[in-house]
Design a protein around this motif. Structure first.
Motif: not given
Ligand SMILES: Nc1ncnc2c1ncn2[C@@H]1O[C@H](COP(=O)(O)OP(=O)(O)OP(=O)(O)O)[C@@H](O)[C@H]1O
Ligand SMILES: [Mg+2]
Length: 219
Positions: A37-39, A43-44, A48, A80, A84, A97
Protein backbone atom coordinates in the motif's frame (compact mmCIF):
# COMPACT_ATOMS: atom_id res chain seq x y z
CA UNK A 1 -1.88 -7.47 -22.26
CA UNK A 2 -3.39 -8.42 -18.94
CA UNK A 3 -4.14 -5.70 -16.43
CA UNK A 4 -1.58 -4.77 -13.85
CA UNK A 5 -2.33 -5.62 -10.25
CA UNK A 6 -2.02 -1.94 -9.66
CA UNK A 7 -5.10 -0.30 -8.14
CA UNK A 8 -5.44 3.43 -7.58
CA UNK A 9 -7.98 5.18 -5.39
CA UNK A 10 -9.08 8.62 -6.46
CA UNK A 11 -11.50 11.35 -5.44
CA UNK A 12 -11.67 14.60 -3.50
CA UNK A 13 -10.75 15.37 0.08
CA UNK A 14 -12.32 13.22 2.77
CA UNK A 15 -14.17 11.07 0.26
CA UNK A 16 -12.93 7.86 1.90
CA UNK A 17 -9.84 6.87 -0.10
CA UNK A 18 -7.72 5.90 2.92
CA UNK A 19 -10.64 4.03 4.49
CA UNK A 20 -11.24 2.03 1.31
CA UNK A 21 -7.52 1.36 0.98
CA UNK A 22 -7.42 -0.16 4.47
CA UNK A 23 -10.56 -2.23 3.72
CA UNK A 24 -9.17 -3.51 0.43
CA UNK A 25 -5.81 -4.33 1.99
CA UNK A 26 -7.63 -6.31 4.63
CA UNK A 27 -9.85 -8.17 2.15
CA UNK A 28 -7.08 -8.98 -0.35
CA UNK A 29 -4.82 -9.98 2.54
CA UNK A 30 -7.50 -12.38 3.72
CA UNK A 31 -7.43 -13.91 0.25
CA UNK A 32 -3.71 -14.56 0.66
CA UNK A 33 -2.54 -11.87 -1.74
CA UNK A 34 0.71 -9.95 -1.23
CA UNK A 35 -0.07 -6.26 -1.09
CA UNK A 36 1.98 -3.09 -1.03
CA UNK A 37 0.00 0.00 0.00
CA UNK A 38 1.31 3.41 -0.85
CA UNK A 39 0.22 6.97 -1.51
CA UNK A 40 0.84 10.04 -3.64
CA UNK A 41 2.41 12.44 -3.52
CA UNK A 42 4.83 10.25 -1.59
CA UNK A 43 5.78 6.62 -1.23
CA UNK A 44 9.55 7.04 -1.40
CA UNK A 45 11.89 9.14 0.73
CA UNK A 46 12.31 11.78 -1.97
CA UNK A 47 8.63 11.87 -2.85
CA UNK A 48 7.61 12.21 0.81
CA UNK A 49 9.91 15.24 1.10
CA UNK A 50 8.23 16.78 -1.93
CA UNK A 51 4.80 15.97 -0.44
CA UNK A 52 5.56 17.96 2.69
CA UNK A 53 6.44 20.97 0.52
CA UNK A 54 3.22 20.66 -1.48
CA UNK A 55 0.84 20.23 1.44
CA UNK A 56 2.34 22.72 3.86
CA UNK A 57 0.13 25.83 4.21
CA UNK A 58 2.72 27.78 6.21
CA UNK A 59 5.57 27.53 3.74
CA UNK A 60 3.68 27.88 0.48
CA UNK A 61 0.60 30.03 1.02
CA UNK A 62 -2.20 29.91 -1.53
CA UNK A 63 -0.48 31.42 -4.53
CA UNK A 64 1.79 28.72 -5.91
CA UNK A 65 1.74 28.03 -9.63
CA UNK A 66 -0.35 24.97 -10.54
CA UNK A 67 2.17 24.20 -13.31
CA UNK A 68 4.99 24.20 -10.75
CA UNK A 69 2.86 21.95 -8.53
CA UNK A 70 2.25 19.56 -11.43
CA UNK A 71 6.00 19.40 -12.12
CA UNK A 72 6.90 18.74 -8.48
CA UNK A 73 4.21 16.08 -8.15
CA UNK A 74 5.40 14.52 -11.41
CA UNK A 75 8.99 14.39 -10.17
CA UNK A 76 7.75 12.69 -7.00
CA UNK A 77 5.65 10.28 -9.10
CA UNK A 78 8.55 9.23 -11.32
CA UNK A 79 10.68 8.40 -8.27
CA UNK A 80 7.75 6.51 -6.73
CA UNK A 81 7.06 4.51 -9.91
CA UNK A 82 10.70 3.61 -10.55
CA UNK A 83 11.71 2.84 -6.99
CA UNK A 84 8.60 1.42 -5.40
CA UNK A 85 5.65 0.65 -7.72
CA UNK A 86 7.47 -1.13 -10.58
CA UNK A 87 9.71 -3.24 -8.30
CA UNK A 88 6.73 -4.24 -6.13
CA UNK A 89 4.69 -5.29 -9.19
CA UNK A 90 7.66 -7.22 -10.62
CA UNK A 91 7.90 -9.15 -7.36
CA UNK A 92 4.27 -10.27 -7.77
CA UNK A 93 2.67 -7.91 -5.29
CA UNK A 94 -0.54 -6.00 -5.67
CA UNK A 95 0.06 -2.29 -5.37
CA UNK A 96 -2.74 -0.12 -4.01
CA UNK A 97 -2.05 3.57 -4.26
CA UNK A 98 -3.94 6.39 -2.55
CA UNK A 99 -4.14 8.98 -5.38
CA UNK A 100 -2.16 8.84 -8.64
CA UNK A 101 -2.06 10.62 -11.99
CA UNK A 102 -5.83 11.29 -12.16
CA UNK A 103 -5.53 13.52 -9.08
CA UNK A 104 -2.90 15.61 -10.84
CA UNK A 105 -5.18 15.98 -13.86
CA UNK A 106 -8.14 16.91 -11.63
CA UNK A 107 -6.26 19.38 -9.39
CA UNK A 108 -3.52 20.86 -11.60
CA UNK A 109 -4.33 19.66 -15.13
CA UNK A 110 -6.31 22.75 -16.13
CA UNK A 111 -3.12 24.80 -15.98
CA UNK A 112 -1.61 22.84 -18.90
CA UNK A 113 -2.83 22.03 -22.40
CA UNK A 114 -4.14 18.49 -22.79
CA UNK A 115 -1.15 17.64 -24.95
CA UNK A 116 1.37 18.94 -22.41
CA UNK A 117 -0.40 17.19 -19.55
CA UNK A 118 -0.41 13.87 -21.41
CA UNK A 119 3.31 14.21 -22.18
CA UNK A 120 4.11 15.04 -18.56
CA UNK A 121 1.94 12.18 -17.30
CA UNK A 122 3.70 9.74 -19.62
CA UNK A 123 7.12 10.70 -18.29
CA UNK A 124 5.97 10.78 -14.66
CA UNK A 125 4.27 7.37 -14.75
CA UNK A 126 6.90 5.77 -17.02
CA UNK A 127 3.73 4.59 -18.81
CA UNK A 128 2.84 2.44 -15.79
CA UNK A 129 -0.90 2.94 -15.53
CA UNK A 130 -3.25 1.23 -13.07
CA UNK A 131 -5.13 -1.93 -14.01
CA UNK A 132 -8.13 -0.42 -12.23
CA UNK A 133 -8.91 2.97 -10.73
CA UNK A 134 -11.67 3.33 -8.15
CA UNK A 135 -13.06 6.85 -8.15
CA UNK A 136 -14.96 7.69 -4.97
CA UNK A 137 -17.60 10.27 -5.77
CA UNK A 138 -20.00 12.34 -3.65
CA UNK A 139 -21.19 15.96 -3.44
CA UNK A 140 -18.48 18.01 -1.66
CA UNK A 141 -21.11 19.59 0.63
CA UNK A 142 -21.93 16.16 2.05
CA UNK A 143 -18.27 15.47 2.60
CA UNK A 144 -17.54 18.70 4.44
CA UNK A 145 -19.30 17.38 7.52
CA UNK A 146 -17.22 14.22 7.59
CA UNK A 147 -14.08 16.33 7.27
CA UNK A 148 -15.05 18.57 10.14
CA UNK A 149 -15.96 15.64 12.34
CA UNK A 150 -12.51 14.21 11.77
CA UNK A 151 -11.18 17.25 13.62
CA UNK A 152 -7.92 17.21 11.67
CA UNK A 153 -6.21 20.44 10.68
CA UNK A 154 -7.20 21.30 7.11
CA UNK A 155 -4.32 21.27 4.62
CA UNK A 156 -3.66 23.72 1.80
CA UNK A 157 -6.06 22.02 -0.61
CA UNK A 158 -8.80 21.31 1.90
CA UNK A 159 -9.05 25.02 2.77
CA UNK A 160 -10.18 25.96 -0.72
CA UNK A 161 -13.79 27.05 -1.41
CA UNK A 162 -16.67 24.70 -2.23
CA UNK A 163 -16.61 25.79 -5.90
CA UNK A 164 -13.05 24.49 -6.16
CA UNK A 165 -14.05 21.10 -4.75
CA UNK A 166 -17.05 20.96 -7.11
CA UNK A 167 -14.77 21.67 -10.08
CA UNK A 168 -12.38 18.94 -8.97
CA UNK A 169 -15.30 16.53 -8.70
CA UNK A 170 -16.43 17.33 -12.24
CA UNK A 171 -12.91 16.89 -13.60
CA UNK A 172 -12.61 13.46 -11.95
CA UNK A 173 -15.98 12.46 -13.45
CA UNK A 174 -14.81 13.61 -16.88
CA UNK A 175 -11.73 11.38 -16.61
CA UNK A 176 -13.97 8.44 -15.61
CA UNK A 177 -16.16 9.07 -18.64
CA UNK A 178 -13.28 9.26 -21.09
CA UNK A 179 -11.45 6.24 -19.63
CA UNK A 180 -14.40 4.08 -18.66
CA UNK A 181 -12.43 0.88 -19.20
CA UNK A 182 -9.96 1.78 -16.45
CA UNK A 183 -11.92 4.03 -14.08
CA UNK A 184 -15.03 2.98 -12.17
CA UNK A 185 -17.09 5.43 -10.14
CA UNK A 186 -18.21 4.35 -6.68
CA UNK A 187 -20.83 6.14 -4.58
CA UNK A 188 -18.73 7.39 -1.65
CA UNK A 189 -21.83 7.76 0.53
CA UNK A 190 -22.24 4.00 0.81
CA UNK A 191 -20.83 2.27 3.90
CA UNK A 192 -17.15 1.31 4.03
CA UNK A 193 -18.16 -2.39 3.94
CA UNK A 194 -20.34 -1.90 0.86
CA UNK A 195 -17.53 -0.05 -0.87
CA UNK A 196 -15.03 -2.86 -0.26
CA UNK A 197 -17.56 -5.36 -1.63
CA UNK A 198 -18.13 -3.22 -4.72
CA UNK A 199 -14.40 -2.82 -5.26
CA UNK A 200 -13.93 -6.60 -5.10
CA UNK A 201 -16.77 -7.07 -7.63
CA UNK A 202 -15.00 -4.72 -10.02
CA UNK A 203 -11.69 -6.55 -9.55
CA UNK A 204 -13.51 -9.71 -10.61
CA UNK A 205 -15.24 -7.98 -13.50
CA UNK A 206 -11.95 -6.88 -15.05
CA UNK A 207 -10.33 -10.27 -14.44
CA UNK A 208 -7.93 -9.20 -11.70
CA UNK A 209 -9.55 -11.70 -9.32
CA UNK A 210 -11.09 -15.03 -10.39
CA UNK A 211 -14.91 -14.90 -10.51
CA UNK A 212 -15.18 -17.81 -8.11
CA UNK A 213 -13.15 -16.06 -5.39
CA UNK A 214 -15.04 -16.43 -2.16
CA UNK A 215 -14.96 -13.09 -0.44
CA UNK A 216 -16.23 -12.24 3.00
CA UNK A 217 -17.24 -8.77 1.87
CA UNK A 218 -20.96 -8.04 1.90
CA UNK A 219 -22.78 -5.92 -0.67
N1 LIG B 1 -17.94 5.08 3.43
C1 LIG B 1 -17.87 5.88 4.48
N2 LIG B 1 -18.97 6.18 5.20
C2 LIG B 1 -18.90 7.03 6.26
N3 LIG B 1 -17.77 7.62 6.71
C3 LIG B 1 -16.65 7.34 6.04
C4 LIG B 1 -16.62 6.47 4.90
N4 LIG B 1 -15.36 6.40 4.42
C5 LIG B 1 -14.63 7.21 5.23
N5 LIG B 1 -15.38 7.76 6.19
C6 LIG B 1 -14.94 8.72 7.22
O1 LIG B 1 -14.71 9.96 6.55
C7 LIG B 1 -13.50 10.56 6.99
C8 LIG B 1 -12.54 10.70 5.83
O2 LIG B 1 -12.18 9.40 5.35
P1 LIG B 1 -10.76 9.10 4.72
O3 LIG B 1 -9.68 9.64 5.61
O4 LIG B 1 -10.73 7.67 4.38
O5 LIG B 1 -10.86 9.99 3.41
P2 LIG B 1 -9.69 10.38 2.39
O6 LIG B 1 -10.32 10.42 1.06
O7 LIG B 1 -8.55 9.46 2.59
O8 LIG B 1 -9.33 11.85 2.89
P3 LIG B 1 -8.03 12.72 2.53
O9 LIG B 1 -8.27 13.28 1.16
O10 LIG B 1 -8.03 13.79 3.58
O11 LIG B 1 -6.84 11.81 2.62
C9 LIG B 1 -12.99 9.67 8.11
O12 LIG B 1 -13.45 10.19 9.33
C10 LIG B 1 -13.61 8.32 7.83
O13 LIG B 1 -13.77 7.54 8.99
MG1 LIG C 1 -6.54 9.88 2.95
Amino acid sequence: MSRRRFITLEGGEGVGKSTLLAGLENELGRLGQKIVCTREPGGTAMAERLRSVLLSPQEIGDKSSPVAEALIISAARRDHVENLIEPALSEGNWVICDRFVDSTRAYQGMALSGEDFDALAKIATNSVMPGLTLLLDAPPEELLERRKQRGAQLDRFERRPMSFHNDVRQRFLKIAKSEADRVVVLDALRTPEQLVAEAILHLKKVGLLPEETNTGAVS
